[in-house]
Design an enzyme around this catalytic site. Structure first.
Site, PDB file in Angstrom:
ATOM      1  N   GLU A 157       0.856  -1.185   0.000  1.00 62.50           N
ATOM      2  CA  GLU A 157       0.000   0.000   0.000  1.00 62.50           C
ATOM      3  C   GLU A 157       0.889   1.230   0.000  1.00 62.50           C
ATOM      4  O   GLU A 157       2.117   1.118   0.038  1.00 62.50           O
ATOM      5  CB  GLU A 157      -0.932  -0.010   1.218  1.00 62.50           C
ATOM      6  CG  GLU A 157      -1.950  -1.132   1.168  1.00 62.50           C
ATOM      7  CD  GLU A 157      -2.958  -1.061   2.294  1.00 62.50           C
ATOM      8  OE1 GLU A 157      -3.955  -0.357   2.145  1.00 62.50           O
ATOM      9  OE2 GLU A 157      -2.738  -1.702   3.327  1.00 62.50           O
TER      10      GLU A 157
ATOM     11  N   HIS B  91      -8.698   9.611   4.644  1.00 65.69           N
ATOM     12  CA  HIS B  91      -8.407   8.622   3.615  1.00 65.69           C
ATOM     13  C   HIS B  91      -8.771   9.235   2.269  1.00 65.69           C
ATOM     14  O   HIS B  91      -9.836   9.821   2.127  1.00 65.69           O
ATOM     15  CB  HIS B  91      -9.213   7.344   3.847  1.00 65.69           C
ATOM     16  CG  HIS B  91      -8.673   6.183   3.086  1.00 65.69           C
ATOM     17  ND1 HIS B  91      -8.798   6.068   1.721  1.00 65.69           N
ATOM     18  CD2 HIS B  91      -7.957   5.100   3.475  1.00 65.69           C
ATOM     19  CE1 HIS B  91      -8.199   4.955   1.329  1.00 65.69           C
ATOM     20  NE2 HIS B  91      -7.679   4.351   2.375  1.00 65.69           N
TER      21      HIS B  91
ATOM     22  N   ARG C 191      -0.768   9.287   2.303  1.00 69.75           N
ATOM     23  CA  ARG C 191      -2.208   9.549   2.230  1.00 69.75           C
ATOM     24  C   ARG C 191      -2.567  11.026   2.247  1.00 69.75           C
ATOM     25  O   ARG C 191      -3.493  11.454   1.563  1.00 69.75           O
ATOM     26  CB  ARG C 191      -2.903   8.879   3.410  1.00 69.75           C
ATOM     27  CG  ARG C 191      -3.035   7.440   3.198  1.00 69.75           C
ATOM     28  CD  ARG C 191      -3.883   6.802   4.245  1.00 69.75           C
ATOM     29  NE  ARG C 191      -4.005   5.404   3.861  1.00 69.75           N
ATOM     30  CZ  ARG C 191      -4.507   4.470   4.621  1.00 69.75           C
ATOM     31  NH1 ARG C 191      -4.951   4.782   5.822  1.00 69.75           N
ATOM     32  NH2 ARG C 191      -4.592   3.231   4.205  1.00 69.75           N
TER      33      ARG C 191
ATOM     34  N   HIS D 166     -10.600   9.322   8.628  1.00 66.06           N
ATOM     35  CA  HIS D 166     -10.371   7.884   8.663  1.00 66.06           C
ATOM     36  C   HIS D 166      -9.700   7.410   9.945  1.00 66.06           C
ATOM     37  O   HIS D 166     -10.141   6.453  10.565  1.00 66.06           O
ATOM     38  CB  HIS D 166      -9.508   7.526   7.456  1.00 66.06           C
ATOM     39  CG  HIS D 166      -9.304   6.067   7.252  1.00 66.06           C
ATOM     40  ND1 HIS D 166     -10.358   5.190   7.109  1.00 66.06           N
ATOM     41  CD2 HIS D 166      -8.174   5.319   7.143  1.00 66.06           C
ATOM     42  CE1 HIS D 166      -9.879   3.960   6.935  1.00 66.06           C
ATOM     43  NE2 HIS D 166      -8.566   4.023   6.967  1.00 66.06           N
TER      44      HIS D 166
ATOM     45  N   ARG E  24      -0.115   8.348   9.676  1.00 67.07           N
ATOM     46  CA  ARG E  24       0.031   6.895   9.839  1.00 67.07           C
ATOM     47  C   ARG E  24       0.371   6.205   8.518  1.00 67.07           C
ATOM     48  O   ARG E  24      -0.225   6.496   7.481  1.00 67.07           O
ATOM     49  CB  ARG E  24      -1.295   6.334  10.351  1.00 67.07           C
ATOM     50  CG  ARG E  24      -1.366   4.843  10.422  1.00 67.07           C
ATOM     51  CD  ARG E  24      -2.756   4.411  10.825  1.00 67.07           C
ATOM     52  NE  ARG E  24      -3.707   4.659   9.761  1.00 67.07           N
ATOM     53  CZ  ARG E  24      -4.436   3.710   9.166  1.00 67.07           C
ATOM     54  NH1 ARG E  24      -4.338   2.457   9.542  1.00 67.07           N
ATOM     55  NH2 ARG E  24      -5.296   4.007   8.212  1.00 67.07           N
TER      56      ARG E  24
HETATM   57  C1  LIG Z   1     -13.272   1.343   6.889  1.00 73.83           C
HETATM   58  C2  LIG Z   1     -11.965   1.174   7.594  1.00 73.83           C
HETATM   59  C3  LIG Z   1     -10.935   0.458   6.989  1.00 73.83           C
HETATM   60  C4  LIG Z   1      -9.708   0.302   7.648  1.00 73.83           C
HETATM   61  N1  LIG Z   1      -8.741  -0.465   7.053  1.00 73.83           N
HETATM   62  C5  LIG Z   1      -7.592  -0.720   7.743  1.00 73.83           C
HETATM   63  C6  LIG Z   1      -6.624  -1.608   7.239  1.00 73.83           C
HETATM   64  O1  LIG Z   1      -6.798  -2.191   6.166  1.00 73.83           O
HETATM   65  N2  LIG Z   1      -5.504  -1.819   7.976  1.00 73.83           N
HETATM   66  C7  LIG Z   1      -5.278  -1.211   9.180  1.00 73.83           C
HETATM   67  O2  LIG Z   1      -4.234  -1.431   9.805  1.00 73.83           O
HETATM   68  N3  LIG Z   1      -6.199  -0.360   9.686  1.00 73.83           N
HETATM   69  C8  LIG Z   1      -7.345  -0.115   9.013  1.00 73.83           C
HETATM   70  N4  LIG Z   1      -8.280   0.726   9.545  1.00 73.83           N
HETATM   71  C9  LIG Z   1      -8.033   1.306  10.875  1.00 73.83           C
HETATM   72  C10 LIG Z   1      -8.206   0.222  11.931  1.00 73.83           C
HETATM   73  O3  LIG Z   1      -9.317  -0.575  11.595  1.00 73.83           O
HETATM   74  C11 LIG Z   1      -8.434   0.817  13.314  1.00 73.83           C
HETATM   75  O4  LIG Z   1      -7.506   1.820  13.596  1.00 73.83           O
HETATM   76  C12 LIG Z   1      -8.300  -0.277  14.370  1.00 73.83           C
HETATM   77  O5  LIG Z   1      -9.105  -1.384  14.033  1.00 73.83           O
HETATM   78  C13 LIG Z   1      -8.702   0.278  15.729  1.00 73.83           C
HETATM   79  O6  LIG Z   1      -8.785  -0.799  16.629  1.00 73.83           O
HETATM   80  P1  LIG Z   1      -9.147  -0.501  18.154  1.00 73.83           P
HETATM   81  O7  LIG Z   1      -9.161  -1.830  18.821  1.00 73.83           O
HETATM   82  O8  LIG Z   1      -8.257   0.539  18.667  1.00 73.83           O
HETATM   83  O9  LIG Z   1     -10.604   0.151  18.095  1.00 73.83           O
HETATM   84  P2  LIG Z   1     -11.957  -0.334  17.407  1.00 73.83           P
HETATM   85  O10 LIG Z   1     -11.753  -1.504  16.539  1.00 73.83           O
HETATM   86  O11 LIG Z   1     -12.595   0.841  16.798  1.00 73.83           O
HETATM   87  O12 LIG Z   1     -12.826  -0.808  18.647  1.00 73.83           O
HETATM   88  C14 LIG Z   1     -13.338   0.125  19.558  1.00 73.83           C
HETATM   89  C15 LIG Z   1     -14.399  -0.533  20.393  1.00 73.83           C
HETATM   90  O13 LIG Z   1     -14.752   0.304  21.493  1.00 73.83           O
HETATM   91  C16 LIG Z   1     -16.164   0.343  21.628  1.00 73.83           C
HETATM   92  N5  LIG Z   1     -16.505   1.583  22.339  1.00 73.83           N
HETATM   93  C17 LIG Z   1     -16.251   2.854  21.965  1.00 73.83           C
HETATM   94  N6  LIG Z   1     -16.689   3.727  22.913  1.00 73.83           N
HETATM   95  C18 LIG Z   1     -17.225   2.970  23.901  1.00 73.83           C
HETATM   96  C19 LIG Z   1     -17.862   3.268  25.132  1.00 73.83           C
HETATM   97  N7  LIG Z   1     -18.049   4.527  25.546  1.00 73.83           N
HETATM   98  N8  LIG Z   1     -18.308   2.250  25.905  1.00 73.83           N
HETATM   99  C20 LIG Z   1     -18.167   0.957  25.506  1.00 73.83           C
HETATM  100  N9  LIG Z   1     -17.582   0.619  24.326  1.00 73.83           N
HETATM  101  C21 LIG Z   1     -17.119   1.604  23.547  1.00 73.83           C
HETATM  102  C22 LIG Z   1     -16.668   0.260  20.203  1.00 73.83           C
HETATM  103  O14 LIG Z   1     -18.010  -0.127  20.148  1.00 73.83           O
HETATM  104  C23 LIG Z   1     -15.696  -0.805  19.650  1.00 73.83           C
HETATM  105  O15 LIG Z   1     -16.105  -2.088  20.025  1.00 73.83           O
HETATM  106  C24 LIG Z   1      -9.511   0.894   8.911  1.00 73.83           C
HETATM  107  C25 LIG Z   1     -10.543   1.619   9.509  1.00 73.83           C
HETATM  108  C26 LIG Z   1     -11.765   1.758   8.869  1.00 73.83           C
HETATM  109  C27 LIG Z   1     -12.859   2.520   9.530  1.00 73.83           C
END
Ligand SMILES: Cc1cc2nc3c(=O)[nH]c(=O)nc-3n(C[C@H](O)[C@H](O)[C@H](O)COP(=O)(O)OP(=O)(O)OC[C@H]3O[C@@H](n4cnc5c(N)ncnc54)[C@H](O)[C@@H]3O)c2cc1C
Length: 528
Positions: free
Chosen positions: A115, A231, A277, A340, A375
């Site tokens: 990428e 993005h 990006r 994003h 990032r």
């Molecule tokens: C469409 C899209 C495509 C992407 N593609 C890529 C990719 O190909 N490769 C890559 O490395 N990254 C990618 N990213 C970024 C990556 O997905 C995220 O940065 C990463 O998954 C974040 O993980 P996390 O565990 O920090 O949070 P998240 O996966 O966002 O999880 C957060 C959790 O916290 C919960 N939550 C939030 N607030 C509260 C609250 N107050 N009380 C209780 N629960 C709460 C939510 O419901 C969720 O379950 C992408 C993001 C998006 C949106």
């Protein structure tokens, strides 16, 4: 009085960071309660398409991954955090393989793609373009097999509870509107990003920056909030969500074309469509501005790519486009940038420690400085895994939860209809504090946020808590963006278009009651 429960550790969020941390803590024999606002699958992790970047083929590969991460971050990457990310990444991904993550293979070998701003192919993917969902599935299955872990859906964390200046638990709101409190030895924020600050975002509705707002109101340091990654290529169709068109499409050879059909990236960067990006996102924004101020279409063009079958390689994207009458093999696909990924967040060290005692953060909610000002694509799933695991290890050293009653770290706001206010806030942030910024626009955004806050309704509900959190995040983004009088990475100021390394090659840090300060990243000072 709300019910008070007790657990060893409480984790907010079931994305990649929260699940990996829960598994680590449970393996140590601790009781772990993991809460999430909606169903278990609803997270940014679940929507991640392109893949997970990891250097699996030895030291040289790891060194190159470090260089690419540092280069993408535009002078601001915390090298220690980046080193940890790339060195520990392979171990954590091997764990995923053992736990059954079904990455795509060819002839038995893991397939690797490339990428933007990666110097070699190092991105693993699953089921074509469903990498996050597959990783989430395997982590969840593993977590469910551990009796120490309790997963609680439809439970919103509304604030942190404090005891003598340390975090002592959380206050929860269930879907029936019932409040409860949980005391814990330590709390991990793994609550993800905040794309919902903006009207145009690839993030799901749950991404309202709750963890950052809660930590800020409890007194924690928040860093680098001016750095929001937009993005470049979200689908641009009227009344259709800004569905992400993964960078992997450009990795497989897709071009960008303007309204005249011209391939324009050569005017912006030598890496063309695979430039960082922020460069691609600004180029698309500029190409989309007509001479008379009208919006012109910009397209992603994959029609010439014949080395892969795009419908097989990108089944999820092809299906979504098909539902809207578009086919990657035949049509130009209209695109525009969308908010994003938040590089900033709750400031932590490389073990997830925040500036508040007993409060940890990992994943998108946290700011280790690993991404600097921008990032590198596909580094965030890896970030969640590596720093989720490290936070779990560090948390096990925390002793018993305080037994005394805890007090809320902030007062709760009142309730009424909030959707209009949320939408007004998102529009204001998109127009005035989005991709291209200046002092005048940022000041106008600040005023609009204040005006919206003054209309906050009376009552109490999850939508209102989220609105309040989005307002907090908007204020933090605007304040940090105003203070950074330069352009760097994802933060671009029309009135300060150059990078100012002499004064501003530093991270911005803000905490309640204090002005934005610019600091070098070392360990955050823990306040007790
Ligand atoms: C469409 C899209 C495509 C992407 N593609 C890529 C990719 O190909 N490769 C890559 O490395 N990254 C990618 N990213 C970024 C990556 O997905 C995220 O940065 C990463 O998954 C974040 O993980 P996390 O565990 O920090 O949070 P998240 O996966 O966002 O999880 C957060 C959790 O916290 C919960 N939550 C939030 N607030 C509260 C609250 N107050 N009380 C209780 N629960 C709460 C939510 O419901 C969720 O379950 C992408 C993001 C998006 C949106």
């Amino acid at each position: 009085m709300p019910e008070v429960q007790e657990t060893d550790f409480l984790i907010v969020g079931v994305g990649i960071a929260g699940l990996r941390a829960a598994i680590g803590l449970a393996a140590d024999g601790a009781r772990v309660l993991v809460v999430t606002k909606e169903a278990l699958g609803e997270s940014n992790t679940n929507y991640a398409q392109g893949g997970i970047a990891v250097a699996m083929s030895g030291e040289e590969d790891v060194a190159l991954h470090l260089d690419d991460t540092v280069n993408a971050g535009d002078g601001l990457v915390n090298r220690e955090a980046a080193r940890v990310l790339v060195e520990e990444g392979p171990l954590r991904v091997e764990e995923l393989l053992r736990w059954g993550t079904d990455f795509d293979r060819e002839g038995g070998q893991l397939m690797l793609t490339r990428e933007g701003a990666h110097s070699r192919n190092r991105i693993l993917h699953a089921h074509g373009d469903a990498t996050g969902a597959e990783i989430g599935r395997s982590l969840l299955r593993h977590a469910r097999s551990m009796q120490e872990i309790t997963l609680r859906e439809w439970t919103t964390t509304i604030c942190l509870m404090m005891h003598n200046g340390a975090v002592a638990g959380v206050k929860l709101l269930d879907k029936d509107g019932e409040l409860s409190q949980v005391r814990a030895r330590a709390v991990l924020l793994a609550s993800g990003g905040a794309g919902q600050v903006y009207s145009d975002t690839t993030n799901p509705a749950v991404a309202t920056g709750d963890g950052i707002a809660m930590a800020y109101h409890a007194g924690a340091e928040i860093a680098d909030m001016e750095f929001y990654q937009f993005h470049p290529t979200a689908l641009s169709l009227p009344n259709v969500p800004r569905f992400l068109l993964s960078e992997a499409l450009r990795g497989e050879g897709a071009y960008l074309r303007n309204a005249s059909g011209e391939r324009f990236m050569e005017r912006y960067h030598p890496l063309l469509e695979l430039a960082p990006r922020d460069v691609v996102a600004r180029a698309i924004t500029r190409e989309g501005m007509g001479a008379a101020g009208e919006t012109l279409p910009v397209y992603l063009d994959m029609r010439h790519v014949t080395k892969i079958d795009s419908a097989t390689r990108f089944p999820g994207i092809s299906k979504f486009l098909g539902e809207h009458g578009l086919d990657l093999r035949q049509h130009l696909i209209p695109v525009r940038p969308a908010a994003h990924y938040l590089m900033g967040g709750v400031r932590t060290d490389v073990d997830g420690r925040t500036s508040l005692s007993r409060l940890y953060a990992a994943g998108e909610v946290a700011c280790t400085g690993v991404h600097g000002a921008n990032r590198l694509a596909s580094n965030s799933l890896l970030e969640g895994l590596v720093f989720g695991a490290r936070a779990a290890e560090a948390m096990t050293s925390e002793t018993a939860a305080p037994s005394r009653t805890v007090s809320p770290s902030r007062e709760m706001p009142p309730l009424r209809e909030v959707a209009d206010l949320r939408s007004r806030l998102q529009q204001a942030m998109w127009q005035k504090a989005g991709l291209l910024r200046d002092a005048e626009g940022l000041a106008a955004a600040r005023e609009e946020v204040r005006a919206i806050e003054s209309e906050n309704p009376v009552g109490f509900s999850r939508p209102l808590v989220e609105l309040w959190n989005l307002q907090t995040l908007s204020r933090l983004i605007v304040r940090s963006a105003m203070a950074r009088k330069e352009s760097r990475g994802a933060h671009f100021r029309n009135d300060f278009p150059q990078r100012n390394d002499t004064q501003l090659q530093k991270h911005s840090v803000v905490s309640k009651g204090n002005e934005v300060a610019f600091v070098e990243f070392s360990q955050p000072q823990v306040m007790v």
